[in-house]
Design an enzyme around this catalytic site. Structure first.
Site, PDB file in Angstrom:
ATOM      1  N   TYR A 157       0.820  -1.210   0.000  1.00  0.00           N
ATOM      2  CA  TYR A 157       0.000   0.000   0.000  1.00  0.00           C
ATOM      3  C   TYR A 157       0.858   1.266   0.000  1.00  0.00           C
ATOM      4  CZ  TYR A 157      -4.509  -2.240   0.899  1.00  0.00           C
ATOM      5  OH  TYR A 157      -5.661  -2.964   0.785  1.00  0.00           O
TER       6      TYR A 157
ATOM      7  N   ASP B 115      -6.138  -7.094   4.254  1.00  0.00           N
ATOM      8  CA  ASP B 115      -7.262  -6.517   3.520  1.00  0.00           C
ATOM      9  C   ASP B 115      -8.117  -7.632   2.934  1.00  0.00           C
ATOM     10  OD1 ASP B 115      -8.839  -4.544   2.186  1.00  0.00           O
ATOM     11  OD2 ASP B 115      -7.765  -5.042   0.335  1.00  0.00           O
TER      12      ASP B 115
ATOM     13  N   ASP C 149     -12.132  -9.243   4.393  1.00  0.00           N
ATOM     14  CA  ASP C 149     -13.389  -9.335   3.633  1.00  0.00           C
ATOM     15  C   ASP C 149     -13.913 -10.763   3.700  1.00  0.00           C
ATOM     16  OD1 ASP C 149     -13.334  -6.639   2.754  1.00  0.00           O
ATOM     17  OD2 ASP C 149     -14.068  -7.200   0.760  1.00  0.00           O
TER      18      ASP C 149
ATOM     19  N   ASP D 156      -2.394 -18.453   1.522  1.00  0.00           N
ATOM     20  CA  ASP D 156      -3.362 -19.209   0.710  1.00  0.00           C
ATOM     21  C   ASP D 156      -4.047 -20.265   1.565  1.00  0.00           C
ATOM     22  OD1 ASP D 156      -0.865 -20.432   0.894  1.00  0.00           O
ATOM     23  OD2 ASP D 156      -0.876 -21.234  -1.148  1.00  0.00           O
TER      24      ASP D 156
HETATM   25  C1  IPM Z   1     -10.350  -1.513   3.746  1.00  0.00           C
HETATM   26  C2  IPM Z   1     -10.589  -0.987   2.361  1.00  0.00           C
HETATM   27  C3  IPM Z   1      -9.466  -0.045   1.985  1.00  0.00           C
HETATM   28  C4  IPM Z   1      -8.176  -0.838   2.068  1.00  0.00           C
HETATM   29  C5  IPM Z   1      -9.614   0.588   0.588  1.00  0.00           C
HETATM   30  C6  IPM Z   1     -10.894   1.362   0.483  1.00  0.00           C
HETATM   31  C7  IPM Z   1      -8.441   1.439   0.218  1.00  0.00           C
HETATM   32  O1  IPM Z   1     -10.736  -2.043   1.456  1.00  0.00           O
HETATM   33  O2  IPM Z   1     -10.276  -0.695   4.689  1.00  0.00           O
HETATM   34  O3  IPM Z   1     -10.262  -2.732   3.897  1.00  0.00           O
HETATM   35  O4  IPM Z   1      -7.801  -1.532   1.113  1.00  0.00           O
HETATM   36  O5  IPM Z   1      -7.515  -0.762   3.109  1.00  0.00           O
HETATM   37 MG    MG Z   2     -10.731  -3.965   2.365  1.00  0.00          MG
END
Ligand code: IPM
Ligand code: MG
Length: 359
Positions: free
Chosen positions: A141, A246, A250, A222
């Site tokens: 990042y 990240d 999710d 993985d």
């Molecule tokens: C998160 C989001 C952010 C990230 C994006 C919006 C830049 O996906 O906070 O997980 O990748 O950190």
């Molecule tokens: Mg994210």
């Protein structure tokens, strides 16, 4: 008195943040605190108003507050801007860096009431209670990014770097967090391929020596992605680098029923920032469909981590649990025979519950 910078941002951010404020106001009333909210522009909304995604006043406000409550940043309208202006990088990542928020805590806790809301089998997710500690100010990042012309097209470069001190501090934080939980840390990397991961593993092993009471192990990313949906109960604390964190968070959110349930706390600096783990959800923005619970639960984390108000945090979490137990659901977690509510109604229900819940 606690000063809270309020940055609703874009998309559903402007719908969910007021609901978390409502809940914080209920906390203030019930427990006799004073929260002073100051709102500021950020993200695409700030680009539209003043031409930049992170205005100086906004950054100054955040630095001078006790905590930041953030909604969401970005949306299709600003997707084609040059990289320096894109709201995700120039506002969200800049805020994280400027505030020194190197640790992002994302707890994936399954409220038993939501066991059927997930796309995964109940017997797999029952009892899930894990915490992902994501490194937030390093890695891909923040590494150098550039492009160069080469014969036949271009070459794009994203640099992935980690230094010893960055790994040390996040692994320490994960081990400390584990001490307050089930005392188990899984460090996630790709040490079979990446040099940065090999350093990560070496440093992590050194840090782990200082926590003999914590069970410490390593897992490739993985495999971790697979284990999260195969047997998520094996995890207590997961610590990992920025990009892996990240992606895995999710995925982990679905263990809790919905991305709309996953809160987050970004800490490590003087001022913590609290935001849902999800994005601005342009597809449902402006329709009252957004689930405000991730933001409300992020506000609970603010009470706990920035203000040291544990009882108040528990009151918010218990209020959410009771509202869910009474059958109220936003569309993302709805099931047949339950009471469908919109964003605002969900906020009202939790706020009212905070005032009466037993703690
Ligand atoms: C998160 C989001 C952010 C990230 C994006 C919006 C830049 O996906 O906070 O997980 O990748 O950190
Ligand atoms: Mg994210």
């Amino acid at each position: 008195m606690f000063k809270i910078a309020v940055l609703p941002g874009d998309g559903i951010g402007t719908e969910i943040v007021p609901e978390a404020q409502k809940v914080l106001k209920a906390v203030a009333k019930r427990f006799n605190h004073e929260f002073a909210f100051t709102e500021a522009l950020v993200g695409g909304a700030a680009i539209d108003e003043v031409g930049v995604p992170l205005p100086e006043e906004t950054l100054a406000l955040c630095k001078n507050s006790d905590a930041v409550l953030l909604g969401a940043i970005g949306g299709p309208k600003w997707d084609n801007l040059p990289a320096e202006l894109r709201p995700e990088a120039a506002a969200l990542l800049a805020l994280r860096k400027e505030l020194g928020l190197y640790a992002n805590l994302r707890p994936a806790y399954l409220f038993p009431e939501l066991i059927h809301a997930s796309s995964l089998k109940p017997e797999v997710i029952e009892g899930v209670d894990l915490l992902v500690v994501r490194e937030l100010t390093g890695g891909l990042y923040f590494g150098e990014k550039r492009r160069e012309k080469v014969p036949g097209g271009e070459r794009a470069i994203d640099v992935l770097e980690y230094s010893t001190y960055e790994i040390e501090r996040i692994v320490h934080l994960a081990c400390e967090a584990a001490r307050k939980r089930r005392k188990k840390v899984t460090s996630v990397d790709k040490a079979n391929v990446l040099e940065s991961s090999r350093l990560w593993r070496e440093v992590a092993n050194q840090v782990a020596l200082e926590y003999p009471d914590v069970e410490f192990s390593h897992m490739y990313v993985d495999n971790c992605a697979m284990q999260l949906i195969r047997n998520p109960r094996q995890f207590d604390v997961i610590v990992t680098e920025n990009m892996f964190g990240d992606i895995l968070t999710d995925e982990a959110s679905m263990l809790t029923g919905s991305l709309g349930m996953l809160p987050s706390a970004s800490i490590g600096g003087k001022v913590g920032m609290y935001e849902p783990s999800h994005g601005s959800a342009p597809d449902i923005a402006g329709q009252g469909k957004a689930n405000p619970l991730a933001t409300i639960l992020s506000a609970a984390m603010m009470l706990r981590y920035s203000f040291d108000l544990e009882q108040e945090a528990l009151a918010v979490e218990q209020a959410v649990r009771e509202v869910l137990a009474e059958g109220y659901r936003t569309p993302d977690i709805a099931e047949p025979n339950q009471k469908l509510v919109n964003t605002r109604e969900m906020g009202d229900l939790v706020a009212r519950k905070v005032e009466e819940v037993e703690v």
